[in-house]
Design a protein around this motif. Structure first.
Motif, PDB file in Angstrom:
ATOM      1  N   TRP A  77      -8.490   1.523  -4.915  1.00 16.25           N
ATOM      2  CA  TRP A  77      -9.088   1.239  -3.606  1.00 16.25           C
ATOM      3  C   TRP A  77      -8.343   2.050  -2.547  1.00 16.25           C
ATOM      4  O   TRP A  77      -7.101   2.041  -2.501  1.00 16.25           O
ATOM      5  CB  TRP A  77      -8.969  -0.241  -3.237  1.00 16.25           C
ATOM      6  CG  TRP A  77      -9.696  -1.204  -4.118  1.00 16.25           C
ATOM      7  CD1 TRP A  77     -10.282  -0.968  -5.321  1.00 16.25           C
ATOM      8  CD2 TRP A  77      -9.892  -2.591  -3.835  1.00 16.25           C
ATOM      9  NE1 TRP A  77     -10.834  -2.113  -5.818  1.00 16.25           N
ATOM     10  CE2 TRP A  77     -10.610  -3.126  -4.936  1.00 16.25           C
ATOM     11  CE3 TRP A  77      -9.531  -3.428  -2.782  1.00 16.25           C
ATOM     12  CZ2 TRP A  77     -10.968  -4.470  -5.004  1.00 16.25           C
ATOM     13  CZ3 TRP A  77      -9.890  -4.754  -2.848  1.00 16.25           C
ATOM     14  CH2 TRP A  77     -10.608  -5.281  -3.940  1.00 16.25           C
TER      15      TRP A  77
ATOM     16  N   GLN B 191      -8.767   1.059 -11.557  1.00 22.81           N
ATOM     17  CA  GLN B 191      -9.565   0.757 -10.375  1.00 22.81           C
ATOM     18  C   GLN B 191      -8.708   1.036  -9.154  1.00 22.81           C
ATOM     19  O   GLN B 191      -7.616   0.472  -9.007  1.00 22.81           O
ATOM     20  CB  GLN B 191     -10.031  -0.694 -10.384  1.00 22.81           C
ATOM     21  CG  GLN B 191     -10.964  -1.012  -9.236  1.00 22.81           C
ATOM     22  CD  GLN B 191     -11.375  -2.474  -9.214  1.00 22.81           C
ATOM     23  OE1 GLN B 191     -11.063  -3.176  -8.271  1.00 22.81           O
ATOM     24  NE2 GLN B 191     -12.059  -2.933 -10.252  1.00 22.81           N
TER      25      GLN B 191
ATOM     26  N   HIS C  63     -17.976  -6.804  -1.365  1.00 20.18           N
ATOM     27  CA  HIS C  63     -16.907  -6.019  -0.744  1.00 20.18           C
ATOM     28  C   HIS C  63     -17.446  -5.440   0.556  1.00 20.18           C
ATOM     29  O   HIS C  63     -18.660  -5.257   0.711  1.00 20.18           O
ATOM     30  CB  HIS C  63     -16.476  -4.848  -1.631  1.00 20.18           C
ATOM     31  CG  HIS C  63     -15.716  -5.228  -2.855  1.00 20.18           C
ATOM     32  ND1 HIS C  63     -14.406  -5.635  -2.825  1.00 20.18           N
ATOM     33  CD2 HIS C  63     -16.088  -5.243  -4.155  1.00 20.18           C
ATOM     34  CE1 HIS C  63     -14.007  -5.889  -4.056  1.00 20.18           C
ATOM     35  NE2 HIS C  63     -15.009  -5.674  -4.882  1.00 20.18           N
TER      36      HIS C  63
ATOM     37  N   MET D 261     -14.236  -0.607   2.168  1.00 19.01           N
ATOM     38  CA  MET D 261     -13.249  -0.133   1.209  1.00 19.01           C
ATOM     39  C   MET D 261     -13.909   0.927   0.328  1.00 19.01           C
ATOM     40  O   MET D 261     -15.084   0.830  -0.011  1.00 19.01           O
ATOM     41  CB  MET D 261     -12.719  -1.284   0.349  1.00 19.01           C
ATOM     42  CG  MET D 261     -11.503  -0.917  -0.483  1.00 19.01           C
ATOM     43  SD  MET D 261     -10.042  -0.490   0.506  1.00 19.01           S
ATOM     44  CE  MET D 261      -9.637  -2.083   1.233  1.00 19.01           C
ATOM     45  N   GLU D 262     -13.130   1.960  -0.010  1.00 19.79           N
ATOM     46  CA  GLU D 262     -13.581   2.980  -0.955  1.00 19.79           C
ATOM     47  C   GLU D 262     -13.023   2.600  -2.324  1.00 19.79           C
ATOM     48  O   GLU D 262     -11.802   2.520  -2.501  1.00 19.79           O
ATOM     49  CB  GLU D 262     -13.079   4.366  -0.538  1.00 19.79           C
ATOM     50  CG  GLU D 262     -13.503   4.784   0.865  1.00 19.79           C
ATOM     51  CD  GLU D 262     -15.006   4.804   1.019  1.00 19.79           C
ATOM     52  OE1 GLU D 262     -15.665   5.581   0.290  1.00 19.79           O
ATOM     53  OE2 GLU D 262     -15.527   4.041   1.858  1.00 19.79           O
ATOM     54  N   ILE D 263     -13.902   2.353  -3.286  1.00 20.12           N
ATOM     55  CA  ILE D 263     -13.501   1.841  -4.593  1.00 20.12           C
ATOM     56  C   ILE D 263     -13.874   2.871  -5.656  1.00 20.12           C
ATOM     57  O   ILE D 263     -15.045   3.186  -5.844  1.00 20.12           O
ATOM     58  CB  ILE D 263     -14.156   0.474  -4.874  1.00 20.12           C
ATOM     59  CG1 ILE D 263     -13.725  -0.533  -3.792  1.00 20.12           C
ATOM     60  CG2 ILE D 263     -13.793  -0.017  -6.272  1.00 20.12           C
ATOM     61  CD1 ILE D 263     -14.414  -1.876  -3.882  1.00 20.12           C
TER      62      ILE D 263
ATOM     63  N   ARG E  71      -4.569   1.483  -1.206  1.00 24.83           N
ATOM     64  CA  ARG E  71      -4.337   0.042  -1.119  1.00 24.83           C
ATOM     65  C   ARG E  71      -4.228  -0.645  -2.477  1.00 24.83           C
ATOM     66  O   ARG E  71      -3.461  -1.595  -2.633  1.00 24.83           O
ATOM     67  CB  ARG E  71      -5.473  -0.605  -0.299  1.00 24.83           C
ATOM     68  CG  ARG E  71      -5.425  -2.105  -0.200  1.00 24.83           C
ATOM     69  CD  ARG E  71      -4.148  -2.611   0.462  1.00 24.83           C
ATOM     70  NE  ARG E  71      -4.031  -4.055   0.352  1.00 24.83           N
ATOM     71  CZ  ARG E  71      -3.498  -4.706  -0.666  1.00 24.83           C
ATOM     72  NH1 ARG E  71      -3.018  -4.038  -1.714  1.00 24.83           N
ATOM     73  NH2 ARG E  71      -3.431  -6.014  -0.681  1.00 24.83           N
TER      74      ARG E  71
ATOM     75  N   THR F 111     -13.492   4.059  -9.684  1.00 23.99           N
ATOM     76  CA  THR F 111     -13.216   3.585 -11.033  1.00 23.99           C
ATOM     77  C   THR F 111     -13.111   4.778 -11.968  1.00 23.99           C
ATOM     78  O   THR F 111     -14.058   5.567 -12.094  1.00 23.99           O
ATOM     79  CB  THR F 111     -14.332   2.643 -11.530  1.00 23.99           C
ATOM     80  OG1 THR F 111     -14.469   1.555 -10.613  1.00 23.99           O
ATOM     81  CG2 THR F 111     -14.000   2.088 -12.904  1.00 23.99           C
TER      82      THR F 111
ATOM     83  N   HIS G 154       0.864  -1.184   0.000  1.00 20.55           N
ATOM     84  CA  HIS G 154       0.000   0.000   0.000  1.00 20.55           C
ATOM     85  C   HIS G 154       0.892   1.223   0.000  1.00 20.55           C
ATOM     86  O   HIS G 154       2.123   1.129   0.164  1.00 20.55           O
ATOM     87  CB  HIS G 154      -0.929   0.004   1.216  1.00 20.55           C
ATOM     88  CG  HIS G 154      -0.208   0.032   2.529  1.00 20.55           C
ATOM     89  ND1 HIS G 154       0.102   1.200   3.183  1.00 20.55           N
ATOM     90  CD2 HIS G 154       0.287  -0.971   3.299  1.00 20.55           C
ATOM     91  CE1 HIS G 154       0.752   0.918   4.305  1.00 20.55           C
ATOM     92  NE2 HIS G 154       0.878  -0.388   4.392  1.00 20.55           N
TER      93      HIS G 154
ATOM     94  N   SER H 222     -18.649   3.196  -1.925  1.00 23.24           N
ATOM     95  CA  SER H 222     -18.236   3.016  -0.539  1.00 23.24           C
ATOM     96  C   SER H 222     -18.850   1.712  -0.053  1.00 23.24           C
ATOM     97  O   SER H 222     -20.070   1.616   0.115  1.00 23.24           O
ATOM     98  CB  SER H 222     -18.712   4.191   0.322  1.00 23.24           C
ATOM     99  OG  SER H 222     -18.091   5.398  -0.061  1.00 23.24           O
TER     100      SER H 222
END
Length: 232
Positions: free
Chosen positions: A117, A115, A59, A62-64, A41, A66, A36, A94
């Protein structure tokens, strides 16, 4: 500290429908030196074949984010959200207490995306999803905040972490200086073009890890599209 991580050194996985490069340890790729960067991450550079994609999977916490570079991605989730995000635009999820989602390339061409995270500030938040267009002309010659966990960034998509995801487009020869603080962890990738970050040169899709600075200057050697995370 400014460290350039060449594209050729990234982790790689090719499942046929998915050709991925991993800036940080992910799935079957593990590098103890690249797990990380602060709270950042994952940064995956994905090419998703036409009419394929990620089937429903869960999931949490985690904040994802795109960022679509070419083509488009169609999102569906267990919260009832559905949306299509096109090139240059951004979606955020989120995951919070838990969400199941799918991401499919319904187009007739390959979709290419980043992508990203980021670890949230707290666990157990209410999950959410959002997407919006960010015209590239609006970020010409400057960094524009695309997603943010800071209340003052009212024009950005909301994430549940003390971070910003930013984008910029620079013409060859243009420069932009970004103020920061030594405790922040910055990571930027030129999606296209080559750039110089202070005295370090990065090519398209290389990663640039930055920390310990009060500011730095990005100069485009070629016309460039840049994506950056500013994380705790």
């Amino acid at each position: 500290m400014i460290e350039v991580r060449p594209f050729s050194t990234l982790g790689a996985a090719n499942d046929g429908w998915l050709d991925a490069r991993h800036h940080f340890s992910f799935a079957g790729y593990h590098d103890p030196a690249r797990v990380h960067w602060g709270n950042l991450r994952v940064w995956n550079d994905d090419a998703i074949a036409a009419k394929s994609g990620f089937p429903p999977h869960p999931h949490n916490d985690m904040e994802i984010i795109t960022y679509v570079r070419e083509g488009a991605i169609t999102h569906r989730d267990s919260m009832g959200n559905e949306g299509r995000t096109e090139a240059g635009d951004v979606q955020v999820m989120s995951a919070g207490t838990g969400v199941t989602h799918s991401e499919y390339n319904m187009e007739d061409e390959t979709t290419r995306l980043f992508q990203i995270w980021i670890i949230p500030d707290r666990t157990g938040a209410t999950p959410s999803w959002g997407a919006r267009p960010f015209p590239k002309d609006d970020r010409a010659g400057k960094f524009v905040t695309l997603a943010s966990g800071f209340a003052e960034d009212t024009d950005a998509l909301t994430i549940q972490t003390s971070a910003r995801v930013l984008g910029a487009t620079l013409r060859a020869g243009e420069s932009v200086t970004y103020p920061t603080s030594p405790d922040r962890h910055l990571y930027l990738v030129p999606a296209t073009g080559s750039i110089r970050v202070d005295n370090e040169t990065a090519q398209a899709r290389d990663g640039v890890a930055i920390t310990g600075l009060e500011s730095f200057t990005v100069t485009a050697i070629e016309d460039s599209e840049i994506v950056m995370v500013d994380a705790a």
